[in-house]
Structure formats: C-alpha cells, structure tokens
Design an enzyme around this catalytic site. Structure first.
Site, PDB file in Angstrom:
ATOM      1  N   CYS A 126     -84.979  44.433  45.444  1.00  0.00           N
ATOM      2  CA  CYS A 126     -86.223  44.402  46.230  1.00  0.00           C
ATOM      3  C   CYS A 126     -86.364  45.619  47.136  1.00  0.00           C
ATOM      4  O   CYS A 126     -87.411  45.805  47.765  1.00  0.00           O
ATOM      5  CB  CYS A 126     -86.325  43.104  47.027  1.00  0.00           C
TER       6      CYS A 126
ATOM      7  N   CYS B  74     -87.933  40.727  42.113  1.00  0.00           N
ATOM      8  CA  CYS B  74     -86.760  39.896  42.441  1.00  0.00           C
ATOM      9  C   CYS B  74     -86.320  39.079  41.222  1.00  0.00           C
ATOM     10  O   CYS B  74     -87.082  38.259  40.711  1.00  0.00           O
ATOM     11  CB  CYS B  74     -87.087  38.963  43.605  1.00  0.00           C
TER      12      CYS B  74
ATOM     13  N   ASP C 186     -73.875  42.663  64.187  1.00  0.00           N
ATOM     14  CA  ASP C 186     -73.564  41.368  63.557  1.00  0.00           C
ATOM     15  C   ASP C 186     -72.566  40.570  64.393  1.00  0.00           C
ATOM     16  O   ASP C 186     -71.861  39.723  63.858  1.00  0.00           O
ATOM     17  CB  ASP C 186     -72.965  41.561  62.153  1.00  0.00           C
TER      18      ASP C 186
ATOM     19  N   CYS D 191     -99.345  45.016  48.867  1.00  0.00           N
ATOM     20  CA  CYS D 191     -98.243  45.203  47.912  1.00  0.00           C
ATOM     21  C   CYS D 191     -97.446  43.910  47.723  1.00  0.00           C
ATOM     22  O   CYS D 191     -97.284  43.120  48.642  1.00  0.00           O
ATOM     23  CB  CYS D 191     -97.322  46.309  48.432  1.00  0.00           C
TER      24      CYS D 191
END
Ligand code: SF4
Ligand code: SF4
Length: 308
Positions: free
Chosen positions: A243, A196, A132, A189
């Site tokens: 999710c 969500c 990051d 899928c």
C-alpha cells in the site's frame, strides 16, 4: 502565560535537521480532539486492532500527552526517511523496507536523545523522547504538527516526500509556537485499497489490522495463521509494503541518507534455505540489531513455510 519563543523554535528545528531528521514540527500538547478519540475507540471496538492488543491499552494516556510528561506544553514530531537506494533481489524472501537495515528504534532513539538534550540545555525545560516506547498517537501528532497527513493506507504521508518515514516524538515542557496542521488529503485516490492483497483497507475507515499482512506476519506469534493468508502472502516474510509502493506520493520518494538503513547482507541474501537452516541462536545473533528480532525465531520460520 509565557509566549512561545520563536528563536528557540528555529534553533530546535535547525538542530533537528543537522541530526538528520527530514521533518520536524510542533503541536500544542493539548488533549487529542474528540473526533480522533471517537475514531480510535470505534476502531478498537470493531476489533480492527487485530493482534495488536497493546493498542487497546492505556487509552487514557493516548488521549492526553500531559499524562506522559507532567507539564508538557509541546509535542515535537520528527521524521526519519528510510527509503532504500537498493532493494532485495526477487529470489529471496521479502522483507519490508523498514526492516532492511539497523533497528530503527536504536537509530531514532540516538537522535531523539541528542535533540532532547539540546532542548533541555537550551531551554532549561524537561523532555521525554518516545519511539514506540509510550502510548502516543504518533500520526495524529505528526498531522497536528504540520508534517503530513494520514493517508488511506494509514501511513503518515509527507507531501512531496511520501510515506517511507519513521516517526518519533519529544514531549517537552518548553512552550514552542505550534505549526499549522497539515490539511492535505488523499482526495479521490483509492489505489492502496485496490492494491492491498488482503483487503485490509477501506475508503472510509482505518485499516483492519486483523487482515493486514504486515500485522499478521510481525505481531501475530501463534503457530498458524488463518488459511486465506497462504493464498495472498507470496514470498513476504517480514511485513508488506504494497500500500506504500502503489501510492502516488511515493512516486518520487527521496532515498535515505542514513547508512544504517541500507539493507544488510543478510537481508540481501535471505533465501528460504538460509532461513530454514538458521538455529535459534543464530537468529538471535544475526538480528540482534535489526527490527526483524521483534518477529521472534519461530514466527520467521512459520512465515517462511506458509505456502508449504
Ligand atoms: S501493509 Fe499490505 S496487507 Fe497491510 S494494508 Fe498495506 S497492502 Fe494491505
Ligand atoms: S494510494 Fe492514494 S488513497 Fe492510498 S494513501 Fe496513497 S494517495 Fe491515499
């Protein structure tokens, strides 16, 4: 043009495994392909990066890893499993698994640095480790390096292992034989789209971060959030795993062997009262080595009182 050295590639992968990485793959450090660039640009133009304003910056650097390390020949993609072996009780404010233990930036950085030193020592080439810390398309490179594929939940999914992985990269001027890109996919899928709570996922496009609870709770530091958030946020205060929990690829997710990622006592006992009685100084001390520190004190308080 020198040929890629397979012996060194094997040694690097073996060293990565001994440092605790669960996956390691190599991709040629060529510019990101046009289709992936167009998809990303479209995502930004639609405003689907939401409050992640950083995602719209340095788009030129995101397209070409050689702009992040001069002479880069290879992107090494690495994954660390963080799936916990024990979970928060239901009566505390909920924290996404990734933030259960020690700040992954620290854990990943230590291991990436050790591997980067090994590569420099073994090959005489230069490296740059990224966690990051540089504008790099990490899931794109993980797919190119054969580690996994990008699911409809926008996570990198490692076939047979799931998606509870932190990703990191090492750019290097060493020329290493690239792995075959991962060709798996979600198929028909759509479980994460249904699961969500914020309707942030679509079958045919990247997540709308302006609706994603994870993004809103962690990256949006304004005093208030859109009114609809209160009706779907539940007891989440840091991120959202919905999710990933519903994804069939996580049905048999292996648990992490890294003790640093185990839930801290603070996370296991993080009641609403505990958060609301915390001072700013206490927040700073308590979460000094936790990814929760990135939320900021006021944001954690705001998230805790969204339903009030
Ligand atoms: S993290 Fe939560 S809100 Fe965001 S896309 Fe996944 S399920 Fe939806
Ligand atoms: S839940 Fe289904 S559609 Fe969503 S990421 Fe997992 S496999 Fe893909």
């Amino acid at each position: 043009m020198p040929s890629p050295n397979t012996d060194i590639a094997t040694m690097i992968k073996s060293q990565a495994a001994s440092l605790g990485f669960d996956a390691c793959g190599f991709a040629a450090a060529s510019p990101v392909d046009d289709e992936a660039v167009a998809r990303y640009d479209h995502w930004i133009e639609q405003g689907h990066n939401g409050c992640m304003l950083w995602a719209a910056r340095h788009r030129d650097l995101r397209r070409d890893p050689s702009m992040l390390l001069e002479g880069a020949q290879t992107v090494i993609s690495l994954a660390l499993n963080y799936y916990p072996s024990r979970f928060q009780p239901a009566d505390v404010m909920q924290v996404a698994y990734y933030a259960y233990g020690r700040d992954y930036h620290e854990v990943m950085r230590e291991r990436l640095t050790a591997l980067a030193r090994f590569i420099e020592h073994t090959t005489g080439c230069t490296t740059r480790a990224c966690v990051d810390s540089a504008p790099i398309r990490e899931r794109y490179w993980a797919q190119r390096a054969g580690i996994g594929f990008i699911g409809r939940n926008n996570c990198l999914i490692i076939p047979g292992k799931g998606s509870y992985f932190f990703l990191g990269e090492i750019l290097t001027t060493a020329l290493l034989a690239p792995d075959e890109p991962c060709r798996s996919s979600c198929g028909d899928c759509g479980k994460c789209i249904e699961a969500c709570p914020a309707s942030a996922l679509r079958r045919d496009s990247a997540a709308d971060a302006s609706r994603c609870l994870s993004c809103l709770l962690i990256e949006n530091h304004s005093d208030t959030l859109p009114e609809w958030v209160a009706s779907v946020v539940g007891d989440r205060v840091v991120g959202c795993d919905e999710c990933q929990r519903c994804c069939p690829h996580n049905g048999h997710a292996p648990t992490t062997t890294i003790a640093d990622f185990s839930p801290t006592e603070t996370v296991m006992t993080l009641t609403r009262d505990r958060i609301l009685s915390m001072t700013a100084g206490e927040f700073k001390r308590t979460f000094a080595h936790s990814a929760i520190s990135r939320l900021r004190y006021k944001t954690l308080l705001r998230n805790t009182t969204l339903n009030d």
